[in-house]
Design a protein around this motif. Structure first.
Motif, PDB file in Angstrom:
ATOM      1  N   ASP B  19       0.844  -1.192   0.000  1.00 41.52           N
ATOM      2  CA  ASP B  19       0.000   0.000   0.000  1.00 41.52           C
ATOM      3  C   ASP B  19       0.887   1.254   0.000  1.00 41.52           C
ATOM      4  O   ASP B  19       1.564   1.540   0.971  1.00 41.52           O
ATOM      5  N   THR B  21      -0.088   4.479  -0.465  1.00 37.97           N
ATOM      6  CA  THR B  21      -0.839   5.746  -0.408  1.00 37.97           C
ATOM      7  C   THR B  21      -0.004   6.883   0.165  1.00 37.97           C
ATOM      8  O   THR B  21       0.083   7.960  -0.413  1.00 37.97           O
ATOM      9  N   THR B  22       0.599   6.644   1.332  1.00 32.16           N
ATOM     10  CA  THR B  22       1.349   7.728   1.969  1.00 32.16           C
ATOM     11  C   THR B  22       2.500   8.177   1.087  1.00 32.16           C
ATOM     12  O   THR B  22       2.723   9.366   0.890  1.00 32.16           O
ATOM     13  N   ASN B  24       2.919   7.919  -2.146  1.00 32.63           N
ATOM     14  CA  ASN B  24       2.466   8.627  -3.343  1.00 32.63           C
ATOM     15  C   ASN B  24       1.954  10.030  -3.021  1.00 32.63           C
ATOM     16  O   ASN B  24       2.190  10.971  -3.763  1.00 32.63           O
ATOM     17  N   ARG B  25       1.281  10.140  -1.893  1.00 37.07           N
ATOM     18  CA  ARG B  25       0.797  11.452  -1.475  1.00 37.07           C
ATOM     19  C   ARG B  25       1.996  12.379  -1.236  1.00 37.07           C
ATOM     20  O   ARG B  25       2.018  13.537  -1.664  1.00 37.07           O
TER      21      ARG B  25
END
Ligand code: SF4
Ligand code: SF4
Ligand code: SF4
Ligand code: SF4
Lengths: 575, 103
Positions: B19, B21-22, B24-25
């Motif tokens: 995962d 998400t962090t 990529n953010r």
């Protein structure tokens, strides 16, 4: 003079005045209502305390009417403001005084039209309704012309700001431009109306007043009524707690967008970044533009120069801090690991030296401090020889006030345990937080410039005089924050010749390395550094001396000459 | 090869079900994150690293491998002192990235 006591042209003025008065009263109640209970108590108390009450009167007259602070920076702009503000104030006052010279008009039904009501607009349109005695007529004309002379300067400033010594002015939207046009024309219209008594000009004069007062709350001119309130709140010793409420709100409306802080801000070297200056920050806040004001708050280096030059003393740095504090974070720090940390040193040193993170990165300053303390025969101890705990200021600067507490508590414990009565710091960032946030009763906190100056004056240190030309850079958190300007200069003068920088003391330019900014990129910082170095090189010094490890590291990237910490300069010139 | 048992826990990361998400953010708001050369200067100077396992270089690696929980735990140690930013050989604005991770 016309034998009547009312004419419909006064109506626009009356409406505008009624509106603006209501708005101001509501705004006043709102600001006071938003203060915390303690702040409100402080505020009431300050109003009746003789010392603050006197300061209130002095500053309201000095700043709101005479703009003393602008005079000091730029006499032309000072005159412009005084002419308009004081001149306007005087014609209002004289208008009211003239009410006493009024004689009842013959053949007019005064009973049916109460004097209280006519008194509302008589002072503003006096010449239309009554005769001015020669002395008053002269005074009125004098002040009216004074205002118009001020407006002429304003027009020149708008067309070509460089003539009055201002490089960048703010760009305004429709409302601000319109109200400015109204302001510029009010007084010429009045003059023409009074001299010619043409009805159209009386109407234009009154309508202009209406436009001005109706738009006042929605434009920068709101600073006229708000500044007085801001002065009262400031003298009460309040701090902004929320970026758009209470005290901060009063400040937001007190900023006239004069733009003096744009030229002053080190970020403005790059035109693109001049939108990050306090003038724009205050404007964004007023417009409720949360995203932009947050971005600017996190970009600013907190160097304090905008506050130093601000003619209204807007505490924009504090408001930016309150904005940072308002951000919610998903992950909180956990510094509980510090509990287990104990310094194994127990000593009977009288002076404790704390290098701090930044000095850890510039070990030559630590070595120099060691040499100096040895030479002076001091009983000293290094608190963080093998790496210590951060002072907490960098964390505070991020707005995470609670999370800085564990570090501060640990350092407090270590300092108290050492038994030393003096704490010496070579980093102004640490100095600021130790001075302002730590509870260290009975322990004297000194920056190493003050400490070394004292050692030399007491004769404990002997230094060699040489012919080197030095220039001294005032670190923001030592100079502007605490006014430590003389000690470092005296130390340097005892060793070599001190050359002047172009901007000094409270106008010194941040080195660009500041931990206050989160968002500036390395490239943007480099531009700021290059500009600051240029300013220091103004009188071709042989060496740049600073008193902050972060300035030292930052300048070293760009300076054409050697950059040294004041401790190094002293240590290499010891006898 | 899987024998059904092993001597040490596997350090194998299956990149397919990681995962990010962090990470990529972060990458979006801090493109300089991509320029890290894993030199380790940040880790060598880290103030918190003196007391704990805090290491920005490893933190980045963890996020890149989707080990968010470990990363979150590690970042709580940071003092935000900024030493890492000053020594970074690539001029990465590490202090901002550290702050952004906690948002
Ligand atoms: S504190 Fe310094 S960097 Fe920030 S806006 Fe003011 S002058 Fe500019
Ligand atoms: S903050 Fe001060 S200097 Fe800047 S625009 Fe407002 S009043 Fe002028
Ligand atoms: S800011 Fe955090 S990661 Fe960087 S050196 Fe300081 S404690 Fe370590
Ligand atoms: S110092 Fe910079 S380049 Fe080196 S590992 Fe740390 S972040 Fe990466």
């Amino acid at each position: 003079m016309n034998s009547q006591i009312f004419h419909p042209f006064v109506l626009p003025f009356v409406l505008g005045m009624a509106f603006v008065l209501t708005y101001c009263v509501v705004g006043l109640l709102r600001v006071i209502g938003q203060l915390s209970k303690d702040d409100r108590k402080k505020f009431w108390r300050s109003l009746v305390t003789p010392k603050t009450a006197w300061a209130n009167i002095r500053d309201i007259v000095g700043d709101c009417l005479f703009h003393v602070k602008i005079w000091k920076r730029n006499p032309v702009l000072g005159y412009m403001h005084t002419a308009i503000a004081f001149g306007w104030f005087m014609i209002i006052v004289i208008g009211h005084i003239m009410l006493f010279t009024l004689k009842p008009l013959e053949g007019v039904d005064v009973e049916g039209f109460p004097r209280m009501f006519t008194n509302f607009y008589y002072p503003i349109f006096f010449k239309y309704f009554a005769e001015e005695t020669p002395v008053f007529a002269f005074l009125m004309d004098f002040f009216l012309l004074m205002i118009i002379s001020g407006i002429l300067i304003a027009v020149v400033k708008k067309i070509h700001s460089k003539i009055v010594g201002v490089k960048r002015i703010m760009h305004f939207g429709f409302a601000d431009n319109m109200i400015r046009f109204a302001l510029w024309t009010i007084f010429p219209f009045r003059l023409i109306a009074e001299k010619t008594n043409i009805m159209a000009f009386w109407w234009l004069y009154s309508i202009d007043l209406f436009v001005f007062m109706f738009m006042l709350p929605f434009t920068r001119y709101m600073h006229i009524p708000t500044e007085a309130l801001f002065i009262l709140l400031r003298h009460a010793g309040l701090k902004p707690r929320e970026p758009r409420k209470g005290y901060a709100l009063a400040q937001i409306y007190s900023c006239p967008s004069c733009g003096l802080c744009i030229d002053a801000c080190p970020m403005s070297v790059n035109d693109k970044n001049s939108g990050n200056t306090s003038a724009y920050f205050m404007k964004r806040l007023r417009n409720g533009d949360k995203e932009e004001s947050q971005r600017i708050a996190e970009t600013c280096m907190q160097c304090g120069k905008c506050v130093a030059v601000c003619p209204v003393s807007i505490e924009s740095c504090d408001i930016k801090m309150s904005q940072r504090e308002a951000v919610p974070y998903a992950i909180n720090s956990d510094h509980s690991y510090l509990d287990a940390y104990e310094s194994n040193e127990t000593s009977n040193a009288s002076v404790l030296y704390f290098a701090g993170c930044m000095t850890q990165l510039t070990p030559k300053i630590m070595r120099a401090m060691k040499q100096i303390m040895e030479a002076a025969g001091e009983k000293y101890e290094f608190m963080d020889k093998d790496g210590g705990v951060c002072c907490g200021r960098p964390m505070l600067l991020s707005g995470k006030t609670v999370e800085a507490q564990a570090m501060m508590a640990k350092n407090t414990e270590l300092i108290k345990k050492s038994g030393a009565k003096r704490l010496v710091l070579s980093c102004p960032i640490c100095y600021k937080v130790f001075k302002e946030e730590y509870q260290l009763e009975g322990i004297e906190i000194l920056h190493h410039t003050q400490y070394i100056d004292e050692l030399i004056k007491q004769g404990k240190l002997k230094v060699d005089k040489n012919g080197t030309n030095y220039v001294y850079h005032d670190p923001c958190e030592l100079g502007r924050a605490f006014g430590v300007y003389d000690e470092p200069r005296e130390v340097i003068e005892s060793i070599g010749n001190l050359r002047k920088a172009k901007s000094e003391k409270e106008l010194s330019i941040c080195c660009g390395g500041s931990l206050g900014s989160f968002k500036l990129t390395q490239q943007e910082r480099d531009e700021i550094t290059a500009n600051s170095v240029n300013d220091l090189m103004y009188n071709n010094p042989d060496e740049i001396v600073t008193a902050c490890p972060l300035c030292l590291k930052t300048f070293a990237r760009k300076a054409p000459v050697a950059v040294k910490d004041i401790a190094e300069v002293v240590a290499t010139n010891l006898i | 090869m899987d024998f059904g048992f092993c001597l040490s826990p596997s350090s194998h990361v299956k990149m397919d079900n990681v995962d990010l998400t962090t990470f990529n953010r972060l990458k979006e708001t801090n493109p300089d994150i991509n320029t890290c050369i894993a030199c380790g200067s940040c880790t060598a100077t880290c103030t918190a690293g003196h007391f704990t396992e805090m290491s920005f270089r490893r933190l980045l690696l963890m996020l890149q491998r989707g080990k968010e929980d470990e990363a979150k735990k590690m970042i709580q140690r940071c003092m935000l002192c900024g030493k890492c930013t000053l020594v970074c050989s690539r001029g990465i604005n590490i202090r901002k990235i550290l702050l952004d991770i906690t948002r």
